[in-house]
Structure formats: structure tokens, C-alpha cells
Design a protein around this motif. Structure first.
Motif, PDB file in Angstrom:
ATOM      1  N   ALA A  92     -22.371  -6.367 -37.131  1.00 42.05           N
ATOM      2  CA  ALA A  92     -23.720  -6.635 -37.640  1.00 42.05           C
ATOM      3  C   ALA A  92     -23.762  -7.877 -38.522  1.00 42.05           C
ATOM      4  CB  ALA A  92     -24.223  -5.426 -38.430  1.00 42.05           C
ATOM      5  N   GLY A  93     -22.578  -8.336 -38.960  1.00 40.54           N
ATOM      6  CA  GLY A  93     -22.533  -9.552 -39.775  1.00 40.54           C
ATOM      7  C   GLY A  93     -21.877  -9.404 -41.129  1.00 40.54           C
ATOM      8  N   ALA A  94     -21.390  -8.207 -41.463  1.00 42.11           N
ATOM      9  CA  ALA A  94     -20.732  -8.014 -42.762  1.00 42.11           C
ATOM     10  C   ALA A  94     -19.457  -8.844 -42.851  1.00 42.11           C
ATOM     11  CB  ALA A  94     -20.412  -6.539 -42.974  1.00 42.11           C
ATOM     12  N   GLU A  95     -19.287  -9.532 -43.972  1.00 39.56           N
ATOM     13  CA  GLU A  95     -18.104 -10.384 -44.158  1.00 39.56           C
ATOM     14  C   GLU A  95     -17.046  -9.718 -45.032  1.00 39.56           C
ATOM     15  OE1 GLU A  95     -18.811 -14.891 -43.599  1.00 39.56           O
ATOM     16  OE2 GLU A  95     -20.109 -14.273 -45.257  1.00 39.56           O
ATOM     17  N   PHE A  96     -17.362  -8.579 -45.612  1.00 35.19           N
ATOM     18  CA  PHE A  96     -16.358  -7.776 -46.301  1.00 35.19           C
ATOM     19  C   PHE A  96     -16.795  -6.320 -46.213  1.00 35.19           C
ATOM     20  CE2 PHE A  96     -19.429  -8.865 -49.591  1.00 35.19           C
ATOM     21  CZ  PHE A  96     -19.579  -7.696 -50.314  1.00 35.19           C
ATOM     22  N   VAL A  97     -15.826  -5.418 -46.410  1.00 34.95           N
ATOM     23  CA  VAL A  97     -16.072  -3.982 -46.265  1.00 34.95           C
ATOM     24  C   VAL A  97     -15.535  -3.268 -47.503  1.00 34.95           C
ATOM     25  CG1 VAL A  97     -15.415  -1.911 -44.968  1.00 34.95           C
ATOM     26  CG2 VAL A  97     -16.034  -4.016 -43.741  1.00 34.95           C
ATOM     27  N   VAL A  98     -16.346  -2.375 -48.051  1.00 31.96           N
ATOM     28  CA  VAL A  98     -15.959  -1.619 -49.238  1.00 31.96           C
ATOM     29  C   VAL A  98     -16.078  -0.130 -48.939  1.00 31.96           C
ATOM     30  CG1 VAL A  98     -16.364  -1.244 -51.698  1.00 31.96           C
ATOM     31  CG2 VAL A  98     -16.864  -3.478 -50.684  1.00 31.96           C
ATOM     32  N   SER A  99     -15.079   0.636 -49.373  1.00 32.58           N
ATOM     33  CA  SER A  99     -15.078   2.085 -49.188  1.00 32.58           C
ATOM     34  C   SER A  99     -15.016   2.775 -50.541  1.00 32.58           C
ATOM     35  CB  SER A  99     -13.868   2.528 -48.355  1.00 32.58           C
ATOM     36  OG  SER A  99     -13.862   1.908 -47.091  1.00 32.58           O
ATOM     37  N   PRO A 100     -15.588   3.986 -50.662  1.00 33.30           N
ATOM     38  CA  PRO A 100     -15.461   4.723 -51.920  1.00 33.30           C
ATOM     39  C   PRO A 100     -14.096   5.373 -52.091  1.00 33.30           C
ATOM     40  CG  PRO A 100     -16.736   5.991 -50.351  1.00 33.30           C
ATOM     41  CD  PRO A 100     -16.481   4.661 -49.705  1.00 33.30           C
ATOM     42  N   GLY A 101     -13.336   5.466 -50.984  1.00 30.88           N
ATOM     43  CA  GLY A 101     -12.010   6.082 -51.037  1.00 30.88           C
ATOM     44  C   GLY A 101     -11.038   5.382 -50.116  1.00 30.88           C
ATOM     45  N   PHE A 102      -9.841   5.925 -50.043  1.00 32.96           N
ATOM     46  CA  PHE A 102      -8.782   5.345 -49.208  1.00 32.96           C
ATOM     47  C   PHE A 102      -8.846   5.934 -47.807  1.00 32.96           C
ATOM     48  CE2 PHE A 102      -4.567   5.622 -47.325  1.00 32.96           C
ATOM     49  CZ  PHE A 102      -4.074   4.332 -47.485  1.00 32.96           C
ATOM     50  N   ASP A 103      -8.981   5.070 -46.804  1.00 37.35           N
ATOM     51  CA  ASP A 103      -8.933   5.506 -45.407  1.00 37.35           C
ATOM     52  C   ASP A 103      -8.068   4.516 -44.632  1.00 37.35           C
ATOM     53  OD1 ASP A 103     -10.036   7.262 -43.126  1.00 37.35           O
ATOM     54  OD2 ASP A 103     -10.487   5.223 -42.434  1.00 37.35           O
ATOM     55  N   ARG A 104      -6.931   4.978 -44.183  1.00 35.54           N
ATOM     56  CA  ARG A 104      -5.948   4.113 -43.533  1.00 35.54           C
ATOM     57  C   ARG A 104      -6.528   3.385 -42.316  1.00 35.54           C
ATOM     58  NH1 ARG A 104      -0.299   3.950 -43.185  1.00 35.54           N
ATOM     59  NH2 ARG A 104       0.478   3.104 -41.211  1.00 35.54           N
ATOM     60  N   ASP A 105      -7.256   4.106 -41.479  1.00 41.00           N
ATOM     61  CA  ASP A 105      -7.770   3.507 -40.245  1.00 41.00           C
ATOM     62  C   ASP A 105      -8.786   2.401 -40.536  1.00 41.00           C
ATOM     63  OD1 ASP A 105      -6.178   5.154 -38.741  1.00 41.00           O
ATOM     64  OD2 ASP A 105      -7.754   6.615 -38.308  1.00 41.00           O
ATOM     65  N   THR A 106      -9.590   2.606 -41.563  1.00 40.34           N
ATOM     66  CA  THR A 106     -10.562   1.569 -41.940  1.00 40.34           C
ATOM     67  C   THR A 106      -9.847   0.310 -42.396  1.00 40.34           C
ATOM     68  OG1 THR A 106     -12.223   3.200 -42.588  1.00 40.34           O
ATOM     69  CG2 THR A 106     -12.452   0.992 -43.511  1.00 40.34           C
ATOM     70  N   ILE A 107      -8.824   0.471 -43.212  1.00 36.70           N
ATOM     71  CA  ILE A 107      -8.066  -0.684 -43.693  1.00 36.70           C
ATOM     72  C   ILE A 107      -7.404  -1.415 -42.534  1.00 36.70           C
ATOM     73  CG2 ILE A 107      -6.081  -1.401 -45.096  1.00 36.70           C
ATOM     74  CD1 ILE A 107      -6.750   1.010 -46.941  1.00 36.70           C
ATOM     75  N   MET A 108      -6.795  -0.684 -41.626  1.00 39.36           N
ATOM     76  CA  MET A 108      -6.105  -1.306 -40.503  1.00 39.36           C
ATOM     77  C   MET A 108      -7.080  -2.041 -39.592  1.00 39.36           C
ATOM     78  SD  MET A 108      -3.203   1.572 -39.608  1.00 39.36           S
ATOM     79  CE  MET A 108      -2.454   0.565 -38.322  1.00 39.36           C
ATOM     80  N   LEU A 109      -8.258  -1.473 -39.369  1.00 37.25           N
ATOM     81  CA  LEU A 109      -9.233  -2.154 -38.528  1.00 37.25           C
ATOM     82  C   LEU A 109      -9.684  -3.465 -39.169  1.00 37.25           C
ATOM     83  CD1 LEU A 109     -11.977  -0.999 -36.284  1.00 37.25           C
ATOM     84  CD2 LEU A 109     -12.691  -2.431 -38.201  1.00 37.25           C
ATOM     85  N   CYS A 110      -9.970  -3.413 -40.467  1.00 34.50           N
ATOM     86  CA  CYS A 110     -10.400  -4.639 -41.149  1.00 34.50           C
ATOM     87  C   CYS A 110      -9.296  -5.692 -41.132  1.00 34.50           C
ATOM     88  CB  CYS A 110     -10.823  -4.319 -42.581  1.00 34.50           C
ATOM     89  SG  CYS A 110     -12.354  -3.380 -42.691  1.00 34.50           S
ATOM     90  N   ASN A 111      -8.050  -5.261 -41.309  1.00 31.83           N
ATOM     91  CA  ASN A 111      -6.937  -6.202 -41.214  1.00 31.83           C
ATOM     92  C   ASN A 111      -6.839  -6.816 -39.825  1.00 31.83           C
ATOM     93  OD1 ASN A 111      -6.150  -5.858 -43.862  1.00 31.83           O
ATOM     94  ND2 ASN A 111      -4.589  -4.327 -43.403  1.00 31.83           N
ATOM     95  N   ARG A 112      -7.102  -6.003 -38.816  1.00 30.26           N
ATOM     96  CA  ARG A 112      -7.046  -6.484 -37.431  1.00 30.26           C
ATOM     97  C   ARG A 112      -8.005  -7.652 -37.215  1.00 30.26           C
ATOM     98  NH1 ARG A 112      -8.502  -1.785 -34.494  1.00 30.26           N
ATOM     99  NH2 ARG A 112      -6.375  -1.134 -34.988  1.00 30.26           N
ATOM    100  N   TYR A 113      -9.175  -7.549 -37.832  1.00 29.65           N
ATOM    101  CA  TYR A 113     -10.190  -8.594 -37.650  1.00 29.65           C
ATOM    102  C   TYR A 113     -10.233  -9.578 -38.813  1.00 29.65           C
ATOM    103  CZ  TYR A 113     -11.657  -5.806 -33.693  1.00 29.65           C
ATOM    104  OH  TYR A 113     -11.666  -5.122 -32.502  1.00 29.65           O
ATOM    105  N   ARG A 114      -9.248  -9.496 -39.694  1.00 34.00           N
ATOM    106  CA  ARG A 114      -9.122 -10.421 -40.828  1.00 34.00           C
ATOM    107  C   ARG A 114     -10.369 -10.424 -41.704  1.00 34.00           C
ATOM    108  NH1 ARG A 114      -4.833 -11.412 -42.793  1.00 34.00           N
ATOM    109  NH2 ARG A 114      -5.318 -13.546 -43.438  1.00 34.00           N
ATOM    110  N   VAL A 115     -10.871  -9.224 -41.984  1.00 34.82           N
ATOM    111  CA  VAL A 115     -12.035  -9.044 -42.843  1.00 34.82           C
ATOM    112  C   VAL A 115     -11.575  -8.433 -44.160  1.00 34.82           C
ATOM    113  CG1 VAL A 115     -14.206  -7.777 -43.132  1.00 34.82           C
ATOM    114  CG2 VAL A 115     -13.624  -8.774 -40.910  1.00 34.82           C
ATOM    115  N   PRO A 116     -11.932  -9.007 -45.307  1.00 35.73           N
ATOM    116  CA  PRO A 116     -11.542  -8.417 -46.581  1.00 35.73           C
ATOM    117  C   PRO A 116     -12.026  -6.974 -46.696  1.00 35.73           C
ATOM    118  CG  PRO A 116     -12.423 -10.619 -46.917  1.00 35.73           C
ATOM    119  CD  PRO A 116     -12.687 -10.266 -45.480  1.00 35.73           C
TER     120      PRO A 116
END
Length: 228
Positions: A92-116
Motif C-alpha cells: 500500500a506504500g508503507a515505508e516502515f512497519v511498527v508492531s506492538p509486540g515481537f513477531d518473528r515472521d513479521t520481522i523476517m518479512l520486512c527484512n526480506r523486502y528491506r523495510v525498517p
């Protein structure tokens, strides 16, 4: 690289507006006023109905590529609970992603696409687990569970951790959080509550201006103190 540039820009900006509302239109209006007041990093939370519409509209209107541009701002997504939602917000255009907690899969996906990605952390275990997955910034949430002194306490054993408190940060204590070593701070309801109560959205711009002035003052004090 874009990811590293964005992380540096977020740190330089210092204040992240965490926006919640009842519709995309309401959040877009909030974001526009926050940006007008000087807050250049906008986090649209996924608790907003049709939040992606707000992210897309703001991402089209603003650019992060040129800090000197009149339409400069960084648009990201917050309250991202899983990797599926993270990918949707990135598309949708988000340039960074923030979570209220720790989720391994979310972190790995963002790393895959080089998104903070900034996962929420409450414990040392959360912070270490985030660092092990290559996270550059952790979100200390809820920040109102702690005093600013928690940051130097955490950075004693974990000096490499960049910590962004969110929740409970206000104009009265922002200075303390910056002096304590916060990477940046997230501002939520304190930025928008007066506007929502009165219907006067210009109050968001006024409050944003006050936050940026407080941040600039705190940063200047910290630099002067470091110089001795």
C-alpha cells in the motif's frame, strides 16, 4: 541504501505521530495537520478501518526521498500484528512497519523486502530476540510502564540497541526521554485528543509544532552537554 537512509531520517526527525481514527479520511486529515506542524514521520495504525487507503493516499502525496521538499514526509504502518498484514501495508506504500509486540515472521518479512521494522519490546528478552533477527530499532511499549531511566539501564548490557519509547511520552517528559538516549519517540493520543474533542484539527498542527520545538530544544541541550 534506502532502508538505512530511512532509519537515519526517522532518527533525525525524532518524533513519530502514531495516528488512530474512525476512517481513512479522518486519519489523512490528522496526518496532514501533523506534517504541517513539523512532524515528518507518520504511523497509520492498522486499527483504523480501511487503513491501507490512508497509507496509499498519504504515500502518493508525500515523499521521503528529499528532506528539503515541501511535501517531505515518511509514511509507515503501525499495530501490525502479523506478516500478512505487513506485506499488505508495504504494497500500500508503507515505508516502515511498527508492531506492538515481537513477531518473528513479521520481522523476517520486512527484512526480506528491506523495510525498517520496529517490533514492540517490554523485556530484555524481547530486545535481544529482535537484535538477533537484525532489527535496527525496537519500540519500547507501553512506554508509560517505565521512566526514562529505563533506557540507560537497558543500554548498559545492550549498548547496540536503539530504543524508541511509545505510549506515555508527552511534552512534559520528552526532554527526559531524549536525554536518556531515546532513538526517537512515538506520540499517540496526546497529539490528537484536543482536536477530536473540539473538531478543530488545526490544534494538531499547533501541538505538532510544540513537540518539534521541544525535541529540537532537547537535542540541542544533549549535544551541548556532550561537548562539555
Amino acid at each position: 541504501m534506502k532502508k538505512l537512509r530511512l532509519i537515519q531520517q526517522i532518527q533525525d526527525a525524532g518524533v513519530v505521530a502514531v495516528l488512530r481514527g474512525d476512517s481513512p479520511e479522518e486519519v489523512i486529515r490528522m496526518a496532514e495537520k501533523a506534517i504541517e506542524g513539523g512532524i515528518k514521520v507518520i504511523e497509520v495504525t492498522m486499527t483504523v478501518p480501511f487503513a491501507n487507503e490512508a497509507i496509499t493516499a498519504l504515500a502518493k502525496k508525500y515523499t521521503s526521498s528529499d528532506p528539503e521538499a515541501d511535501n517531505y514526509a515518511i509514511i509507515g504502518a503501525g499495530t501490525v500484528l502479523d506478516s500478512e498484514t505487513a506485506r499488505i501495508t508495504i504494497l500500500a506504500g508503507a515505508e516502515f512497519v511498527v508492531s506492538p509486540g515481537f513477531d518473528r515472521d513479521t520481522i523476517m518479512l520486512c527484512n526480506r523486502y528491506r523495510v525498517p521494522v520496529m517490533p514492540g519490546a517490554v523485556t530484555v528478552h524481547d530486545i535481544v530476540a529482535s537484535l538477533e533477527l537484525g532489527v535496527d530499532v525496537v519500540k519500547l511499549f507501553p512506554g508509560n510502564l517505565y521512566s526514562p531511566s529505563v533506557i540507560p539501564s537497558l543500554k548498559g548490557p545492550l549498548p547496540q540497541a536503539n530504543i524508541m519509547p511509545t505510549g506515555g511520552v508527552n511534552l512534559d517528559n520528552l526532554h527526559e526521554w531524549i536525554q536518556a538516549g531515546a532513538f526517537a519517540v512515538g506520540i499517540g493520543s496526546d497529539l490528537t485528543k484536543d482536536a477530536l474533542k473540539t473538531g478543530n484539527y488545526d490544534l494538531i498542527a499547533d501541538k505538532a509544532d510544540a513537540y518539534m520545538k521541544a525535541f529540537d530544544k532537547a537535542t540541542a541541550f544533549k549535544k551541548a552537554k556532550a561537548r562539555g
